[in-house]
Design a protein around this motif. Sequence first.
Motif, PDB file in Angstrom:
ATOM      1  N   ILE A 250       0.851  -1.184   0.000  1.00  0.00           N
ATOM      2  CA  ILE A 250       0.000   0.000   0.000  1.00  0.00           C
ATOM      3  C   ILE A 250       0.889   1.238   0.000  1.00  0.00           C
TER       4      ILE A 250
ATOM      5  N   GLU B  71      -3.722   5.325  10.573  1.00  0.00           N
ATOM      6  CA  GLU B  71      -4.238   5.288   9.207  1.00  0.00           C
ATOM      7  C   GLU B  71      -4.824   3.903   8.957  1.00  0.00           C
TER       8      GLU B  71
ATOM      9  N   CYS C 267      -5.605   0.755   6.631  1.00  0.00           N
ATOM     10  CA  CYS C 267      -5.084   0.121   5.422  1.00  0.00           C
ATOM     11  C   CYS C 267      -6.132   0.196   4.322  1.00  0.00           C
ATOM     12  N   GLU C 268      -5.692   0.530   3.119  1.00  0.00           N
ATOM     13  CA  GLU C 268      -6.655   0.674   2.025  1.00  0.00           C
ATOM     14  C   GLU C 268      -7.125  -0.681   1.493  1.00  0.00           C
TER      15      GLU C 268
ATOM     16  N   CYS D 195      -8.475  -2.467   5.641  1.00  0.00           N
ATOM     17  CA  CYS D 195      -9.186  -1.473   6.463  1.00  0.00           C
ATOM     18  C   CYS D 195      -8.838  -1.558   7.947  1.00  0.00           C
TER      19      CYS D 195
END
Length: 77
Positions: free
Chosen positions: A32, A47, A49-50, A53
């Motif tokens: 990522i 943050e 994780c894309e 999540c």
Amino acid sequence: MMEEDDFEADSLLYRNFQQLVHLKCPACWASISVMVDLSVQAQTYIEDCEVCCRPMEISYQAAEGRLMQFEARALEQ
Ligand SMILES: [Zn+2]
């Protein structure tokens, strides 16, 4: 204010404080990328994780617009 003549390269650098950092998610190990702001000397934030999540803690240090240290670790839920 910066002097135009002497700081041409630097002002170009300083104008672009955002840097994309590629990393592996500490939770799912997907590749990522996150955007960091190098105008801040040191920062720690959460943050998601894309990919999975899950939240991770991002911490980094920057000096003179360059990334000096970067770390991402999984958060216990
Ligand atoms: Zn992930």
